[in-house]
Design a protein around this motif. Sequence first.
Motif, PDB file in Angstrom:
ATOM      1  N   LEU A 201      10.523  -3.238  -6.952  1.00 20.56           N
ATOM      2  CA  LEU A 201       9.656  -4.274  -6.390  1.00 20.56           C
ATOM      3  C   LEU A 201       8.938  -3.828  -5.127  1.00 20.56           C
ATOM      4  CD1 LEU A 201      11.765  -7.522  -6.867  1.00 20.56           C
ATOM      5  CD2 LEU A 201       9.780  -6.732  -8.174  1.00 20.56           C
ATOM      6  N   SER A 202       9.547  -2.883  -4.400  1.00 16.85           N
ATOM      7  CA  SER A 202       8.962  -2.491  -3.106  1.00 16.85           C
ATOM      8  C   SER A 202       9.029  -0.977  -2.952  1.00 16.85           C
ATOM      9  CB  SER A 202       9.751  -3.136  -1.966  1.00 16.85           C
ATOM     10  OG  SER A 202      11.055  -2.565  -1.915  1.00 16.85           O
ATOM     11  N   LEU A 203       8.251  -0.494  -1.995  1.00 14.42           N
ATOM     12  CA  LEU A 203       8.305   0.946  -1.724  1.00 14.42           C
ATOM     13  C   LEU A 203       9.653   1.322  -1.132  1.00 14.42           C
ATOM     14  CD1 LEU A 203       4.698   1.575  -0.370  1.00 14.42           C
ATOM     15  CD2 LEU A 203       5.613   1.917  -2.669  1.00 14.42           C
ATOM     16  N   GLU A 204      10.252   0.412  -0.398  1.00 15.27           N
ATOM     17  CA  GLU A 204      11.576   0.697   0.166  1.00 15.27           C
ATOM     18  C   GLU A 204      12.584   0.932  -0.969  1.00 15.27           C
ATOM     19  OE1 GLU A 204       9.583  -1.824   1.066  1.00 15.27           O
ATOM     20  OE2 GLU A 204       8.945  -0.839   2.923  1.00 15.27           O
TER      21      GLU A 204
ATOM     22  N   GLY B 262       6.309   6.850 -10.098  1.00 16.56           N
ATOM     23  CA  GLY B 262       6.671   5.434 -10.135  1.00 16.56           C
ATOM     24  C   GLY B 262       6.329   4.735  -8.825  1.00 16.56           C
ATOM     25  N   ARG B 263       6.552   5.418  -7.726  1.00 14.32           N
ATOM     26  CA  ARG B 263       6.288   4.866  -6.387  1.00 14.32           C
ATOM     27  C   ARG B 263       4.788   4.599  -6.198  1.00 14.32           C
ATOM     28  NH1 ARG B 263       5.279   6.925  -1.076  1.00 14.32           N
ATOM     29  NH2 ARG B 263       6.522   5.898   0.520  1.00 14.32           N
TER      30      ARG B 263
ATOM     31  N   MET C  91       1.416   2.039   2.586  1.00 16.53           N
ATOM     32  CA  MET C  91       2.305   3.203   2.604  1.00 16.53           C
ATOM     33  C   MET C  91       2.140   3.911   3.938  1.00 16.53           C
ATOM     34  SD  MET C  91       1.028   4.815  -1.026  1.00 16.53           S
ATOM     35  CE  MET C  91       2.491   5.704  -1.578  1.00 16.53           C
ATOM     36  N   LYS C  92       3.246   4.082   4.634  1.00 13.61           N
ATOM     37  CA  LYS C  92       3.135   4.908   5.836  1.00 13.61           C
ATOM     38  C   LYS C  92       3.130   6.369   5.425  1.00 13.61           C
ATOM     39  CE  LYS C  92       5.241   1.353   8.622  1.00 13.61           C
ATOM     40  NZ  LYS C  92       6.496   0.675   8.315  1.00 13.61           N
ATOM     41  N   ASP C  93       3.894   6.601   4.385  1.00 11.04           N
ATOM     42  CA  ASP C  93       4.129   7.983   3.982  1.00 11.04           C
ATOM     43  C   ASP C  93       3.564   8.192   2.576  1.00 11.04           C
ATOM     44  OD1 ASP C  93       5.117  10.436   3.335  1.00 11.04           O
ATOM     45  OD2 ASP C  93       7.179   9.738   3.068  1.00 11.04           O
ATOM     46  N   GLU C  94       2.339   8.699   2.504  1.00 11.66           N
ATOM     47  CA  GLU C  94       1.721   8.849   1.184  1.00 11.66           C
ATOM     48  C   GLU C  94       2.140  10.156   0.514  1.00 11.66           C
ATOM     49  OE1 GLU C  94      -2.462   7.985   1.122  1.00 11.66           O
ATOM     50  OE2 GLU C  94      -2.309   6.665   2.853  1.00 11.66           O
TER      51      GLU C  94
END
Lengths: 348, 348, 348, 348
Positions: free
Chosen positions: B102-105, B317-318, B343-346
């Motif tokens: 559901l989330s990038l985290e 997937g991310r 996204m902080k980290d692409e």
Amino acid sequence: MSSSVRICLVGAGRAAKVHANSLVHHIPGGELSAIVDSSREALNATAELYGLEKRYLSLEDALVANDFDAVVITTPTFTHADLAVRAAKAGKHIFLEKPMALSLEECDAIIAAAHDNGVLLQLGFMRRFDPEFTAAAERIEAGDIGQPMMIKSLTHGPGLPPPWARDLTTSNGMLAEVNSHDWDTVRWLMGSDYERIYVEVANFKGDAHGVKTENFYDNALTSIRFKNGGLGSISGVCPCNYGYDARVEIVGEKGILQIGELKGQALVICTDRDQGLITPIYRTWPQRFEWGYIREMKHFVECVQAGIQPKVGGIDGRWAVAGVLAGTRSFLEARPVYLNEIMKDERN
Amino acid sequence: MSSSVRICLVGAGRAAKVHANSLVHHIPGGELSAIVDSSREALNATAELYGLEKRYLSLEDALVANDFDAVVITTPTFTHADLAVRAAKAGKHIFLEKPMALSLEECDAIIAAAHDNGVLLQLGFMRRFDPEFTAAAERIEAGDIGQPMMIKSLTHGPGLPPPWARDLTTSNGMLAEVNSHDWDTVRWLMGSDYERIYVEVANFKGDAHGVKTENFYDNALTSIRFKNGGLGSISGVCPCNYGYDARVEIVGEKGILQIGELKGQALVICTDRDQGLITPIYRTWPQRFEWGYIREMKHFVECVQAGIQPKVGGIDGRWAVAGVLAGTRSFLEARPVYLNEIMKDERN
Amino acid sequence: MSSSVRICLVGAGRAAKVHANSLVHHIPGGELSAIVDSSREALNATAELYGLEKRYLSLEDALVANDFDAVVITTPTFTHADLAVRAAKAGKHIFLEKPMALSLEECDAIIAAAHDNGVLLQLGFMRRFDPEFTAAAERIEAGDIGQPMMIKSLTHGPGLPPPWARDLTTSNGMLAEVNSHDWDTVRWLMGSDYERIYVEVANFKGDAHGVKTENFYDNALTSIRFKNGGLGSISGVCPCNYGYDARVEIVGEKGILQIGELKGQALVICTDRDQGLITPIYRTWPQRFEWGYIREMKHFVECVQAGIQPKVGGIDGRWAVAGVLAGTRSFLEARPVYLNEIMKDERN
Amino acid sequence: MSSSVRICLVGAGRAAKVHANSLVHHIPGGELSAIVDSSREALNATAELYGLEKRYLSLEDALVANDFDAVVITTPTFTHADLAVRAAKAGKHIFLEKPMALSLEECDAIIAAAHDNGVLLQLGFMRRFDPEFTAAAERIEAGDIGQPMMIKSLTHGPGLPPPWARDLTTSNGMLAEVNSHDWDTVRWLMGSDYERIYVEVANFKGDAHGVKTENFYDNALTSIRFKNGGLGSISGVCPCNYGYDARVEIVGEKGILQIGELKGQALVICTDRDQGLITPIYRTWPQRFEWGYIREMKHFVECVQAGIQPKVGGIDGRWAVAGVLAGTRSFLEARPVYLNEIMKDERN
């Protein structure tokens, strides 16, 4: 610009209207000037559609008035020879619908009359003017698929032909009335004449339609051996019920070429996955060959204006008739029939 | 031959059966050994189909028994992170259905857990294994159409998704549940990551289906600007009623490439010229991607046997999840959303 | 689950590999256990591919070892009768590639041996298991196009067959080696047996390929009259150069049905408007009938497990051979040949 | 029959020739009587083609001679308002090529001039007369696919447009010059006006073509929200290199409808299985819309003869311009733009 070619329609039925439409709407150089039909009702109905005032119950009457340059003959096959010869003798150029005639003798009479009277003669093989057929012919001519080895052509028509067109004694039957174009197409694209013919026929729907005619058939499958060794197949189904279908497939030494498809329009609709995709089919021959009909008549008008022979003429019509005659004998006698049994003079 | 990979299905629904079918019927190296589902009814029903005796109500229970090498996770999205992390920590290789989480985290947690525990992670993007998609990718890679400039991908599904899958609060909605594959496809074939996203949505059928969920939509149209300057479009319609539809079109500097078609089978029927030609459509996703599903699972089994990373994994997937999140924010705020807002980290 | 069916491949060529691939990768119930080929080189090469240790230079040797339940015979046609009868007598179930045999006597011997020894016999007509062919058969069965009136089937193969397969004295030539499937298909879908056959053949490429065999032909066009009055057409071209082509078209009393198409994949590319659209064609028969091959072998394995007769067997193989024999006599004698000239006993 | 409509061509370029061809060859009621172009060379070249003697370097000069009933304006967009208003004031009926004008003010001036002077005004949206587009519109109107929810239209053209047509300051760029028809089509078939527009553009080939114009783009992807809640997508690629491509796809509440296809002719050739099937593509817009161009001009002539408003007019042209203006602002400001920012008066 060249002067207009004044045209007299001989016959006022469906094919007449197709040609009238081309002349009135798409061919500035052709002028519809008179119309002939032995049925006063058909005559008037078609004449009204195009605002034609000169209406005649016979070609003879029209020739007396004599104010046209050419005839477009669309009457039943058994009338062709008489009408075409009469027109030729009066010096009128001739556009003649297929099939050319009932017999080779009649074909010969037409060819001779046109020749002797110096008139042009074009046969109504509109597929020779269809954009897809002509593009295919150019590809073959250019050698793109190599020497054609096997060619298959089919014509399936939706409805039962009229009584005269399904009776061997008045029309040579479906091989002539439904497959005339195929006979011409396979010979044209193979680039060779027929050597022998074998035909199988079937009658599946005659009873249901109350057709009691002797030797009636509604399915015909023709095998051809060409003089160059190539093979040909023609299939005819009429009535086929499902639409108008005219397709050709050619296998050459280097590859395959397909002309036409079932699909009548690039439109796809789907609303039910149990039913599937739905795409329009060609409903009728005027729809399938809309451009072919315009272009063949344009060619005729231009040939008359320029005084040059049309690119499809009496010899082509005569070969198609010869194929039909050989094919009919084949299924009646259940054997392959050689063209030299039919034609003494295989002119080309 | 390599030893069999023993697999535990986590989830017993429709996707689980598709993968079970591949493993049982088409992948000799994969051995279906256990199954997990919190619903005893679903668990038993699917287990019976494949003769599976090891049945568990939770992954925890299955991990206690501990007689498998890998998991195939097909449960609802909101359960993915917990299950995948748990499996990773137990040293199990992971095949994870889309959407990843559901989330990038959550995505990051899964990626980290797989990495830290040395297990392989494959995402269920079966289109990467479809014969037509892979042939297209090879053509693009070979430069056949030049640098892709614009790519369009669509997925239209026949029926209404289940409640959890159409509610933004439990699933990220249709952008995630219906278009996950498209997000992956356009990024894969464009060869570039998303830079900004704009989404328009519409709700045409919610009322008729009695759906009262806030922000429900059944049509979504996504515009993408890629980092390389290319453009992308994704459309989603669900329920679309008419079948299962998944197609892609790419315009490159040198030409166009189309993948897939509406038609589900090379079968044409026509019995009525008023209706037209009828051709089967793809009814369902397992039918459309029959080979894709077999091949992706075969790839997973082979990667596990060989100890190599699958060709589609956590980062892929991310990115799909990131696109969904940006897209959702876009239509909620009616503005284009940049990925760097999300996204902080692409990582790529 | 049923116990595995242990299978001995008899023949180690291309068709053997297609079946081995199905058994190893897609049919859990079938176990590849031994292989036979008289060529040690071919034997070892194919055995290596599948990790087969039991390798024999003759079926006799394999039968001595006797650790299998069934044979899959893919050797040249002239060896079929001997091998199949031998296998039957040893109690082995038989999957026999087409054409069944060279003569009706051989067919009868195989049928009798299978019957007398209580073994199952399936003929390798994989088109009966192709998803499109089977869907078409179901539509016809359901009456969707009404009673079939005319059916056309074609098989064009890309390359020159091996010498034994193009020589009438060793194989019955291309009518048998290239068109076997078509003979079966038209009879199956028409739902009737052949009454008479007419064949035209042509030899366009023999000289270029240095083929001096008597009566060699590379094009064959077959006309069939069925006992129910229906018509059939089969065309064979080999080598056709352009790909592998297998399509069928059926006109029934109510409409038309087309099976298959030239296109091998739903992928279109265009980079040059002078050249046009490019779409993959089927290159080979294993590619075109990928699912058909898997499904026919799965059917065989399941029939053996269940002890029931396969749905395509000796009688079907025998009819195809009868058609070939009648067709061959037809073109040699340039006349239609009745099946009752060939078969005394038209069992069905 | 009605009297002929005498037409003055204003503009002598490619579009002028397309219309001249329709008038001369396919529309008996339309008489080509004069031609205007500021380039003497273009003027004479086109005039020669159609045997036109009345040649003018300006519309003013032609209006002095004053021997025609209507104008067909095909000059660059920035000249439209002046020419159309001038023609209207002289009482000439107007056929105006798309795009209508550069600004809404210009559109309003044209509409007012036509209205105030009682002349008819038809916009050159020939897709409204294409047989496939009109058949599709009839299907939608009949409710066959239910209420349209999402509509996608694309136009990809083969070559680089002329400098004035790719510069925002002289033409509104490709959104106007390449996608004018799409703007009209999506509004027509959705049956609703635009509410807001979002556009992404890309410039892939400008450098290679030496184009230094500010804000040049060769790819544009437009998202539309309609007032009825429906969604729209328009894509434009020019130069696309591969041919002329114009297709539409509509998803309605009940199903899908596709209009057009890449294929330009029902002709398939294959000679090399490594290359695959080859089918002609549409090369140019006059080829794709051959019938559309004939029919739209025929409609104009008939409307003039009957004194009735053409079915596509100033309001339609104005909406397309409004979409272009909103779209241009959108990509320049990277945000969705509402039509009510552009139009004070959303007349329909």
